[in-house]
Design a protein around this motif. Structure first.
Motif, PDB file in Angstrom:
ATOM      1  N   ALA A 190      39.997  43.445  10.898  1.00 13.76           N
ATOM      2  CA  ALA A 190      40.257  43.387   9.463  1.00 13.76           C
ATOM      3  C   ALA A 190      40.915  44.680   8.991  1.00 13.76           C
ATOM      4  CB  ALA A 190      38.950  43.154   8.711  1.00 13.76           C
ATOM      5  N   VAL A 191      41.854  44.565   8.062  1.00 15.04           N
ATOM      6  CA  VAL A 191      42.474  45.725   7.425  1.00 15.04           C
ATOM      7  C   VAL A 191      42.270  45.602   5.916  1.00 15.04           C
ATOM      8  CG1 VAL A 191      44.178  46.105   9.249  1.00 15.04           C
ATOM      9  CG2 VAL A 191      44.733  44.595   7.357  1.00 15.04           C
ATOM     10  N   PRO A 192      42.179  46.719   5.201  1.00 13.96           N
ATOM     11  CA  PRO A 192      41.831  46.685   3.773  1.00 13.96           C
ATOM     12  C   PRO A 192      43.011  46.439   2.837  1.00 13.96           C
ATOM     13  CG  PRO A 192      41.913  48.949   4.515  1.00 13.96           C
ATOM     14  CD  PRO A 192      42.168  48.092   5.728  1.00 13.96           C
ATOM     15  N   VAL A 193      44.065  45.792   3.333  1.00 14.76           N
ATOM     16  CA  VAL A 193      45.181  45.352   2.499  1.00 14.76           C
ATOM     17  C   VAL A 193      45.491  43.907   2.878  1.00 14.76           C
ATOM     18  CG1 VAL A 193      46.204  47.640   2.157  1.00 14.76           C
ATOM     19  CG2 VAL A 193      46.882  46.278   4.146  1.00 14.76           C
ATOM     20  N   GLN A 194      46.086  43.182   1.951  1.00 16.19           N
ATOM     21  CA  GLN A 194      46.306  41.761   2.190  1.00 16.19           C
ATOM     22  C   GLN A 194      47.449  41.482   3.152  1.00 16.19           C
ATOM     23  OE1 GLN A 194      44.015  39.787   0.706  1.00 16.19           O
ATOM     24  NE2 GLN A 194      44.756  38.103   1.967  1.00 16.19           N
ATOM     25  N   CYS A 195      48.440  42.390   3.185  1.00 16.11           N
ATOM     26  CA  CYS A 195      49.671  42.080   3.919  1.00 16.11           C
ATOM     27  C   CYS A 195      50.020  43.133   4.973  1.00 16.11           C
ATOM     28  CB  CYS A 195      50.836  41.925   2.947  1.00 16.11           C
ATOM     29  SG  CYS A 195      50.655  40.505   1.846  1.00 16.11           S
ATOM     30  N   PRO A 196      49.305  43.159   6.098  1.00 19.55           N
ATOM     31  CA  PRO A 196      49.788  43.966   7.228  1.00 19.55           C
ATOM     32  C   PRO A 196      51.082  43.350   7.749  1.00 19.55           C
ATOM     33  CG  PRO A 196      48.003  42.544   7.937  1.00 19.55           C
ATOM     34  CD  PRO A 196      48.110  42.381   6.441  1.00 19.55           C
ATOM     35  N   THR A 197      51.968  44.192   8.268  1.00 23.97           N
ATOM     36  CA  THR A 197      53.300  43.695   8.621  1.00 23.97           C
ATOM     37  C   THR A 197      53.655  43.812  10.100  1.00 23.97           C
ATOM     38  OG1 THR A 197      54.167  45.854   7.970  1.00 23.97           O
ATOM     39  CG2 THR A 197      54.286  44.074   6.337  1.00 23.97           C
ATOM     40  N   MET A 198      53.197  44.878  10.780  1.00 22.55           N
ATOM     41  CA  MET A 198      53.547  45.040  12.187  1.00 22.55           C
ATOM     42  C   MET A 198      52.605  46.063  12.824  1.00 22.55           C
ATOM     43  SD  MET A 198      57.308  45.595  13.902  1.00 22.55           S
ATOM     44  CE  MET A 198      57.559  45.514  15.669  1.00 22.55           C
ATOM     45  N   VAL A 199      52.527  46.015  14.139  1.00 23.59           N
ATOM     46  CA  VAL A 199      51.669  46.937  14.885  1.00 23.59           C
ATOM     47  C   VAL A 199      52.466  47.584  16.008  1.00 23.59           C
ATOM     48  CG1 VAL A 199      49.597  45.598  14.379  1.00 23.59           C
ATOM     49  CG2 VAL A 199      50.883  45.132  16.477  1.00 23.59           C
ATOM     50  N   CYS A 200      51.964  48.731  16.478  1.00 26.09           N
ATOM     51  CA  CYS A 200      52.481  49.346  17.699  1.00 26.09           C
ATOM     52  C   CYS A 200      51.368  50.156  18.332  1.00 26.09           C
ATOM     53  CB  CYS A 200      53.717  50.215  17.444  1.00 26.09           C
ATOM     54  SG  CYS A 200      53.368  51.844  16.723  1.00 26.09           S
ATOM     55  N   ARG A 225      53.478  42.745  -4.321  1.00 33.40           N
ATOM     56  CA  ARG A 225      52.042  42.491  -4.361  1.00 33.40           C
ATOM     57  C   ARG A 225      51.504  42.717  -5.777  1.00 33.40           C
ATOM     58  NH1 ARG A 225      51.299  39.044  -1.356  1.00 33.40           N
ATOM     59  NH2 ARG A 225      49.042  39.375  -1.608  1.00 33.40           N
ATOM     60  N   PRO A 226      50.394  42.075  -6.135  1.00 37.91           N
ATOM     61  CA  PRO A 226      49.840  42.240  -7.484  1.00 37.91           C
ATOM     62  C   PRO A 226      49.461  43.689  -7.778  1.00 37.91           C
ATOM     63  CG  PRO A 226      48.836  40.363  -6.352  1.00 37.91           C
ATOM     64  CD  PRO A 226      49.650  41.097  -5.330  1.00 37.91           C
ATOM     65  N   ALA A 227      49.410  44.024  -9.068  1.00 35.59           N
ATOM     66  CA  ALA A 227      49.109  45.391  -9.487  1.00 35.59           C
ATOM     67  C   ALA A 227      47.761  45.861  -8.963  1.00 35.59           C
ATOM     68  CB  ALA A 227      49.139  45.480 -11.013  1.00 35.59           C
ATOM     69  N   GLU A 228      46.781  44.962  -8.893  1.00 39.73           N
ATOM     70  CA  GLU A 228      45.465  45.388  -8.414  1.00 39.73           C
ATOM     71  C   GLU A 228      45.498  45.806  -6.950  1.00 39.73           C
ATOM     72  OE1 GLU A 228      45.326  40.770  -8.712  1.00 39.73           O
ATOM     73  OE2 GLU A 228      46.159  42.466  -9.842  1.00 39.73           O
ATOM     74  N   GLU A 229      46.425  45.243  -6.161  1.00 39.89           N
ATOM     75  CA  GLU A 229      46.569  45.673  -4.765  1.00 39.89           C
ATOM     76  C   GLU A 229      47.326  46.989  -4.669  1.00 39.89           C
ATOM     77  OE1 GLU A 229      48.005  42.759  -1.993  1.00 39.89           O
ATOM     78  OE2 GLU A 229      46.986  41.111  -3.025  1.00 39.89           O
ATOM     79  N   VAL A 236      42.534  51.738  -1.577  1.00 39.95           N
ATOM     80  CA  VAL A 236      43.430  51.699  -0.426  1.00 39.95           C
ATOM     81  C   VAL A 236      44.618  50.841  -0.839  1.00 39.95           C
ATOM     82  CG1 VAL A 236      43.709  51.101   1.990  1.00 39.95           C
ATOM     83  CG2 VAL A 236      41.480  51.869   1.159  1.00 39.95           C
ATOM     84  N   PRO A 237      45.711  51.467  -1.257  1.00 39.11           N
ATOM     85  CA  PRO A 237      46.801  50.694  -1.846  1.00 39.11           C
ATOM     86  C   PRO A 237      47.604  49.911  -0.814  1.00 39.11           C
ATOM     87  CG  PRO A 237      47.391  53.013  -1.735  1.00 39.11           C
ATOM     88  CD  PRO A 237      45.949  52.914  -1.315  1.00 39.11           C
ATOM     89  N   ALA A 238      48.153  48.799  -1.265  1.00 40.64           N
ATOM     90  CA  ALA A 238      49.102  48.051  -0.448  1.00 40.64           C
ATOM     91  C   ALA A 238      50.241  48.963  -0.029  1.00 40.64           C
ATOM     92  CB  ALA A 238      49.639  46.857  -1.233  1.00 40.64           C
ATOM     93  N   GLY A 239      50.709  48.801   1.185  1.00 39.15           N
ATOM     94  CA  GLY A 239      51.769  49.661   1.719  1.00 39.15           C
ATOM     95  C   GLY A 239      51.239  50.818   2.542  1.00 39.15           C
ATOM     96  N   SER A 240      49.908  50.951   2.632  1.00 41.07           N
ATOM     97  CA  SER A 240      49.313  52.034   3.416  1.00 41.07           C
ATOM     98  C   SER A 240      49.551  51.833   4.903  1.00 41.07           C
ATOM     99  CB  SER A 240      47.811  52.124   3.151  1.00 41.07           C
ATOM    100  OG  SER A 240      47.542  52.502   1.822  1.00 41.07           O
ATOM    101  N   LEU A 241      49.373  52.914   5.655  1.00 34.04           N
ATOM    102  CA  LEU A 241      49.522  52.920   7.108  1.00 34.04           C
ATOM    103  C   LEU A 241      48.161  53.198   7.729  1.00 34.04           C
ATOM    104  CD1 LEU A 241      51.664  52.878   9.450  1.00 34.04           C
ATOM    105  CD2 LEU A 241      51.895  55.333   9.113  1.00 34.04           C
ATOM    106  N   PHE A 242      47.835  52.463   8.785  1.00 32.79           N
ATOM    107  CA  PHE A 242      46.501  52.530   9.378  1.00 32.79           C
ATOM    108  C   PHE A 242      46.583  52.791  10.881  1.00 32.79           C
ATOM    109  CE2 PHE A 242      46.646  49.424   5.946  1.00 32.79           C
ATOM    110  CZ  PHE A 242      45.687  49.924   5.069  1.00 32.79           C
ATOM    111  N   SER A 243      45.454  53.252  11.420  1.00 33.85           N
ATOM    112  CA  SER A 243      45.324  53.363  12.868  1.00 33.85           C
ATOM    113  C   SER A 243      43.905  52.984  13.259  1.00 33.85           C
ATOM    114  CB  SER A 243      45.643  54.780  13.359  1.00 33.85           C
ATOM    115  OG  SER A 243      44.648  55.698  12.939  1.00 33.85           O
TER     116      SER A 243
END
Length: 301
Positions: free
Chosen positions: A242-252, A270-274, A279-286
Motif C-alpha cells: 500500500a502507498v499513501p497516495v491514490q495514483c502511484p505511477t511507476m516503480v524501479c 487529482r482532487p484538492a484533498e489529495e 502526504v500529498p499526491a505526486g510524492s516519491l516513495f521508497s
C-alpha cells in the motif's frame, strides 16, 4: 517493510524512475512539470532540467548523458550543461503530435530504447510502441506494435525471452516473445486482466509503470489503486504494498544492492484533498524489498 516518503517536492506527474549505478542517484521524469529530475540520497542534493515538451521516459546512456522521450521523439540530454540534442523524431503520420505523445519506456540489455505512446482523446487505439536503435548511419526508429490507448508497463524478463507491455485504460498487461539478438517481438497475448471500475464495487486500480526483479517477478504501480503489486511470472499476486497516495505511477529498483523499490506518483488532476494531504499526491516513495531488482539498462549511443 517500512515505506519512506522521500524529501523532495511533489511531481505533477512523476514517471520513469531509474537508479543510476555509477552516480548512485535516482532520476525520474515529471511529465506535466516539463522537467527531468534527480536526487542523491546520500547528500540530499537535487537537480532539475527543464524540457520543451513533456519528458515521458528516460534512461542512462553509456557516455554519461541521458536519453529522453519527449512528445515528438527521442533526445539526448547532457546533464552538465542541460543541452538537448535531437536523435530522431517519430514519423508524422502516424505519430500526430497534436493527439499523441511518447509515454512509458526503457532500454533492453542490447542498448535499444523502447517507448510507447498515448493518445488524447482516447477515441481510437492509435498509441504505438517505438524502438530507437543506434546504427552506422545514425539512429533508426521503427514502430514495433500498436493497438493501444495509453502504453505503459514496459519491462523485460531476466532471461530476455519475454517483453511486457500494458494498455492502462483497458486494465490489461500483454506479453510478447522477445529476441534480444535481433530486437524482434512476436506472439502478443494477454497476460493479466484486471477488473474495471464499477460504481459500488471494490476497485484495485489499473496497471501503470513496472519493473522486473531477478526472479522474474513483475512489480506494477496500480494507478488509482493506491498500491504496488508484485506478480509472479504466472501472473499470480505475490504481495501488495500500500502507498499513501491514490495514483502511484511507476516503480524501479535502486540502492547499492537493488533492494530499494522507488515509487513515483501523480498530482495533476487529482482532487484538492489529495494535493493538500499530509502526504500529498505526486510524492516519491521508497521501500526495502527482499528480492533484488534488475539493474537499469543503458542506451547504446
Amino acid at each position: 517493510m517500512t515505506l519512506q516518503i522521500l524529501p523532495v517536492a511533489p511531481s505533477e506527474l512523476g514517471e520513469s524512475p531509474f537508479w543510476h549505478p555509477a552516480q548512485q542517484r535516482l532520476y525520474w521524469c515529471d511529465i506535466e512539470g516539463f522537467a527531468l529530475r534527480a536526487w542523491d540520497p546520500a547528500t540530499g542534493q537535487e537537480w532539475t532540467w527543464k524540457t520543451p515538451s513533456e519528458p515521458a521516459c528516460c534512461a542512462p546512456v553509456t557516455d554519461g548523458k541521458i536519453v529522453i522521450g519527449l512528445r515528438d521523439g527521442f533526445y539526448l540530454l547532457d546533464p552538465a550543461t542541460g543541452a538537448l540534442h535531437c536523435l530522431a523524431t517519430l514519423p508524422n503520420p502516424p505519430h500526430d503530435v497534436t493527439r499523441l505523445r511518447l509515454n512509458d519506456g526503457r532500454c533492453d540489455t542490447a542498448g535499444r530504447f523502447w517507448a510507447g505512446s498515448m493518445v488524447t482523446p482516447r477515441t481510437a487505439p492509435d498509441a504505438a510502441l517505438w524502438r530507437l536503435q543506434a546504427g552506422v548511419g545514425g539512429y533508426a526508429v521503427e514502430q514495433m506494435a500498436g493497438d493501444n490507448f495509453t502504453a505503459n508497463g514496459l519491462a523485460f524478463s531476466p532471461d530476455n525471452r519475454t517483453m511486457y507491455w500494458s494498455n492502462t485504460p483497458e486494465h490489461r498487461i500483454d506479453r510478447f516473445d522477445f529476441d534480444v539478438t535481433t530486437g524482434a517481438i512476436s506472439n502478443r497475448r494477454p497476460w493479466v486482466q484486471f477488473d474495471r471500475k464499477v460504481d459500488g464495487q471494490p476497485y484495485g486500480g489499473r496497471p501503470d509503470g513496472a519493473a522486473v526483479d531477478v526472479e522474474g517477478n513483475y512489480w506494477v504501480a496500480m494507478y488509482e489503486g493506491a498500491c504496488v503489486l508484485q506478480l509472479s511470472p504466472a501472473g499470480t499476486v505475490l504481495q501488495r504494498i500500500a502507498v499513501p497516495v491514490q495514483c502511484p505511477t511507476m516503480v524501479c529498483f535502486g540502492g547499492e544492492d537493488l533492494r530499494t523499490l522507488y515509487v513515483t506518483s501523480a498530482r495533476k488532476g487529482r482532487p484538492a484533498e489529495e494535493q493538500e494531504a499530509e502526504v500529498p499526491a505526486g510524492s516519491l516513495f521508497s521501500v526495502g524489498v527482499e528480492t533484488r531488482g534488475l539493474p537499469v539498462n543503458s542506451f547504446n549511443c
